[in-house]
Write a protein that holds these residues in place. Structure first.
Motif, PDB file in Angstrom:
ATOM      1  N   ALA A 141      -7.618  36.934   0.940  1.00  0.00           N
ATOM      2  CA  ALA A 141      -7.915  37.063  -0.625  1.00  0.00           C
ATOM      3  C   ALA A 141      -8.298  36.040  -1.315  1.00  0.00           C
ATOM      4  O   ALA A 141      -9.200  36.156  -2.257  1.00  0.00           O
ATOM      5  CB  ALA A 141      -6.518  37.600  -1.256  1.00  0.00           C
ATOM      6  N   ALA A 142      -7.824  34.954  -1.187  1.00  0.00           N
ATOM      7  CA  ALA A 142      -8.421  33.683  -1.582  1.00  0.00           C
ATOM      8  C   ALA A 142      -9.973  33.229  -1.362  1.00  0.00           C
ATOM      9  O   ALA A 142     -10.493  32.771  -2.149  1.00  0.00           O
ATOM     10  CB  ALA A 142      -7.521  32.503  -1.419  1.00  0.00           C
ATOM     11  N   ARG A 143     -10.289  33.805  -0.231  1.00  0.00           N
ATOM     12  CA  ARG A 143     -11.550  33.472   0.228  1.00  0.00           C
ATOM     13  C   ARG A 143     -12.478  34.650   0.029  1.00  0.00           C
ATOM     14  O   ARG A 143     -13.845  34.300   0.112  1.00  0.00           O
ATOM     15  CB  ARG A 143     -11.582  33.246   1.643  1.00  0.00           C
ATOM     16  CG  ARG A 143     -11.163  32.038   2.063  1.00  0.00           C
ATOM     17  CD  ARG A 143     -11.058  31.822   3.764  1.00  0.00           C
ATOM     18  NE  ARG A 143     -10.292  30.694   4.098  1.00  0.00           N
ATOM     19  CZ  ARG A 143      -9.914  30.610   5.307  1.00  0.00           C
ATOM     20  NH1 ARG A 143     -10.029  31.377   6.168  1.00  0.00           N
ATOM     21  NH2 ARG A 143      -9.075  29.237   5.736  1.00  0.00           N
ATOM     22  N   ASN A 144     -12.130  35.937  -0.432  1.00  0.00           N
ATOM     23  CA  ASN A 144     -12.805  37.097  -0.177  1.00  0.00           C
ATOM     24  C   ASN A 144     -13.604  37.029  -1.888  1.00  0.00           C
ATOM     25  O   ASN A 144     -13.218  37.021  -2.922  1.00  0.00           O
ATOM     26  CB  ASN A 144     -11.846  38.269  -0.497  1.00  0.00           C
ATOM     27  CG  ASN A 144     -12.779  39.526  -0.092  1.00  0.00           C
ATOM     28  OD1 ASN A 144     -13.511  39.844  -1.069  1.00  0.00           O
ATOM     29  ND2 ASN A 144     -12.671  40.238   0.831  1.00  0.00           N
ATOM     30  N   PRO A 145     -15.110  37.187  -1.516  1.00  0.00           N
ATOM     31  CA  PRO A 145     -15.968  37.127  -2.778  1.00  0.00           C
ATOM     32  C   PRO A 145     -15.668  38.545  -3.790  1.00  0.00           C
ATOM     33  O   PRO A 145     -15.345  38.135  -5.152  1.00  0.00           O
ATOM     34  CB  PRO A 145     -17.311  37.004  -2.310  1.00  0.00           C
ATOM     35  CG  PRO A 145     -17.214  36.844  -0.977  1.00  0.00           C
ATOM     36  CD  PRO A 145     -15.851  37.356  -0.461  1.00  0.00           C
ATOM     37  N   LEU A 146     -15.272  39.527  -3.431  1.00  0.00           N
ATOM     38  CA  LEU A 146     -14.876  40.560  -4.176  1.00  0.00           C
ATOM     39  C   LEU A 146     -13.465  40.239  -4.846  1.00  0.00           C
ATOM     40  O   LEU A 146     -13.387  40.662  -5.962  1.00  0.00           O
ATOM     41  CB  LEU A 146     -14.806  41.919  -3.176  1.00  0.00           C
ATOM     42  CG  LEU A 146     -14.448  43.253  -4.094  1.00  0.00           C
ATOM     43  CD1 LEU A 146     -15.946  43.465  -4.847  1.00  0.00           C
ATOM     44  CD2 LEU A 146     -14.396  44.447  -3.005  1.00  0.00           C
ATOM     45  N   VAL A 147     -12.485  39.844  -4.162  1.00  0.00           N
ATOM     46  CA  VAL A 147     -11.332  39.702  -4.725  1.00  0.00           C
ATOM     47  C   VAL A 147     -11.473  38.592  -5.797  1.00  0.00           C
ATOM     48  O   VAL A 147     -11.016  38.612  -6.989  1.00  0.00           O
ATOM     49  CB  VAL A 147     -10.349  39.264  -3.630  1.00  0.00           C
ATOM     50  CG1 VAL A 147      -8.844  38.962  -4.389  1.00  0.00           C
ATOM     51  CG2 VAL A 147      -9.913  40.295  -2.833  1.00  0.00           C
ATOM     52  N   ARG A 148     -12.331  37.472  -5.545  1.00  0.00           N
ATOM     53  CA  ARG A 148     -12.576  36.516  -6.537  1.00  0.00           C
ATOM     54  C   ARG A 148     -13.190  37.089  -7.853  1.00  0.00           C
ATOM     55  O   ARG A 148     -12.732  36.635  -8.801  1.00  0.00           O
ATOM     56  CB  ARG A 148     -13.498  35.331  -6.002  1.00  0.00           C
ATOM     57  CG  ARG A 148     -12.587  34.223  -5.331  1.00  0.00           C
ATOM     58  CD  ARG A 148     -13.303  33.014  -5.075  1.00  0.00           C
ATOM     59  NE  ARG A 148     -14.694  33.121  -4.604  1.00  0.00           N
ATOM     60  CZ  ARG A 148     -14.840  33.136  -3.198  1.00  0.00           C
ATOM     61  NH1 ARG A 148     -13.995  33.155  -2.421  1.00  0.00           N
ATOM     62  NH2 ARG A 148     -16.059  33.177  -2.942  1.00  0.00           N
ATOM     63  N   GLN A 206      -0.969  36.094  -8.866  1.00  0.00           N
ATOM     64  CA  GLN A 206      -0.631  34.815  -9.283  1.00  0.00           C
ATOM     65  C   GLN A 206       0.213  33.944  -8.194  1.00  0.00           C
ATOM     66  O   GLN A 206       1.305  34.006  -8.396  1.00  0.00           O
ATOM     67  CB  GLN A 206       0.380  35.295 -10.715  1.00  0.00           C
ATOM     68  CG  GLN A 206      -0.257  35.547 -11.621  1.00  0.00           C
ATOM     69  CD  GLN A 206       0.507  35.820 -12.801  1.00  0.00           C
ATOM     70  OE1 GLN A 206       1.599  36.285 -12.775  1.00  0.00           O
ATOM     71  NE2 GLN A 206       0.161  35.124 -14.032  1.00  0.00           N
ATOM     72  N   ALA A 207      -0.593  33.280  -7.421  1.00  0.00           N
ATOM     73  CA  ALA A 207      -0.142  32.587  -6.429  1.00  0.00           C
ATOM     74  C   ALA A 207       0.446  31.219  -7.266  1.00  0.00           C
ATOM     75  O   ALA A 207      -0.254  30.714  -7.928  1.00  0.00           O
ATOM     76  CB  ALA A 207      -0.856  32.005  -5.461  1.00  0.00           C
ATOM     77  N   ASP A 208       1.765  30.960  -6.977  1.00  0.00           N
ATOM     78  CA  ASP A 208       2.381  29.618  -7.361  1.00  0.00           C
ATOM     79  C   ASP A 208       2.707  28.775  -6.441  1.00  0.00           C
ATOM     80  O   ASP A 208       3.254  27.714  -6.764  1.00  0.00           O
ATOM     81  CB  ASP A 208       3.971  30.034  -8.262  1.00  0.00           C
ATOM     82  CG  ASP A 208       4.709  30.745  -7.525  1.00  0.00           C
ATOM     83  OD1 ASP A 208       4.454  31.002  -6.135  1.00  0.00           O
ATOM     84  OD2 ASP A 208       6.186  30.702  -7.998  1.00  0.00           O
ATOM     85  N   THR A 209       2.304  29.184  -5.270  1.00  0.00           N
ATOM     86  CA  THR A 209       2.537  27.998  -4.274  1.00  0.00           C
ATOM     87  C   THR A 209       1.496  28.327  -3.198  1.00  0.00           C
ATOM     88  O   THR A 209       0.515  28.952  -3.358  1.00  0.00           O
ATOM     89  CB  THR A 209       3.781  28.266  -3.631  1.00  0.00           C
ATOM     90  OG1 THR A 209       4.137  27.257  -2.679  1.00  0.00           O
ATOM     91  CG2 THR A 209       4.067  29.368  -2.976  1.00  0.00           C
ATOM     92  N   THR A 210       1.507  27.634  -1.939  1.00  0.00           N
ATOM     93  CA  THR A 210       0.434  27.919  -0.864  1.00  0.00           C
ATOM     94  C   THR A 210       0.789  29.201  -0.247  1.00  0.00           C
ATOM     95  O   THR A 210       1.835  29.783  -0.239  1.00  0.00           O
ATOM     96  CB  THR A 210       0.654  26.607   0.126  1.00  0.00           C
ATOM     97  OG1 THR A 210       2.054  26.932   0.793  1.00  0.00           O
ATOM     98  CG2 THR A 210       0.795  25.294  -0.516  1.00  0.00           C
ATOM     99  N   PRO A 211      -0.306  29.655   0.489  1.00  0.00           N
ATOM    100  CA  PRO A 211      -0.178  30.931   1.069  1.00  0.00           C
ATOM    101  C   PRO A 211       0.892  30.934   2.258  1.00  0.00           C
ATOM    102  O   PRO A 211       1.701  31.812   2.337  1.00  0.00           O
ATOM    103  CB  PRO A 211      -1.710  31.124   1.972  1.00  0.00           C
ATOM    104  CG  PRO A 211      -2.622  30.393   1.024  1.00  0.00           C
ATOM    105  CD  PRO A 211      -1.868  29.298   0.142  1.00  0.00           C
TER     106      PRO A 211
END
Length: 195
Positions: A100-107, A170-175
């Motif tokens: 999700a962090a790398r996916n252009p659509l999710v971004r 809303q990530a509050d820490t590392t994956p």
């Protein structure tokens, strides 16, 4: 002849969605125009509307396709740890969050704001994605870990999917840390007898 037409339509739909994905990744969903899709694929604008419907339908189809692709990757990660539920969940969640962090659509969804049209597929219009993800995960867990009672399994699957989606938003820490926490929650729920 009917199968040939269906195959051609399916290929056209995939080409249109591929082009839409690229355009959204490059310019954002709010700037996507059906005429751009038509030019990118070499068809008429009416063909785009006939195949995909509205711009909102394009957004929904793009998001659903990404959910299905993600589910394939999740299944591969789960398969690597069929003997350890906690490790399997941690691996699958970490994969999902990293993807999700790398996916252009999710971004594009997360950075486009409320008016972008895509954010709702992660928030107010996310039920189809949850149904897909929870259904696939429940079937997998039922087959792989049949000793988990159905009620606990359902709660564990729902927790895994919805907590992962929350961490995408809303990530509050590392994956890795998020995955560890979610896996711990899921393992505890799965181990609890249904009441």
């Amino acid at each position: 002849m009917v199968r040939f037409r269906e195959t051609v339509r399916s290929l056209l739909r995939e080409r249109l969605l591929d082009a839409a994905y690229e355009l959204v990744a490059e310019k954002g969903f709010e700037r996507l125009r059906m005429s751009q899709l038509a030019v990118a694929v070499g068809v008429s604008r009416q063909t785009v509307y006939n195949e995909l419907g509205s711009k909102d339908a394009v957004g929904e189809a793009l998001f659903q396709r990404e959910v299905e692709r993600c589910m394939l990757g999740i299944e591969q990660r789960l398969d690597q740890h069929r003997d350890d539920l906690r490790a399997a969940v941690a691996e699958a969640v970490e994969f999902s969050l990293t993807l999700a962090a790398r996916n252009p659509l999710v971004r594009a969804m997360l950075t486009g704001g409320v008016d972008s049209g895509l954010l709702r597929y992660l928030t107010t219009s996310s039920e189809a994605a949850f149904v897909t993800a929870e259904g696939a995960a429940d079937a997998y867990v039922a087959e792989t870990w049949p000793g988990i009672d159905p009620a606990s399994r359902g709660l564990a699957v729902e927790a895994a999917v919805r907590l992962t989606a929350s961490h995408v938003m809303q990530a509050d820490t590392t994956p890795q840390e998020s995955a560890r926490r979610i896996a711990e929650c899921v393992a505890r729920i799965a181990a609890s007898p249904a009441s």
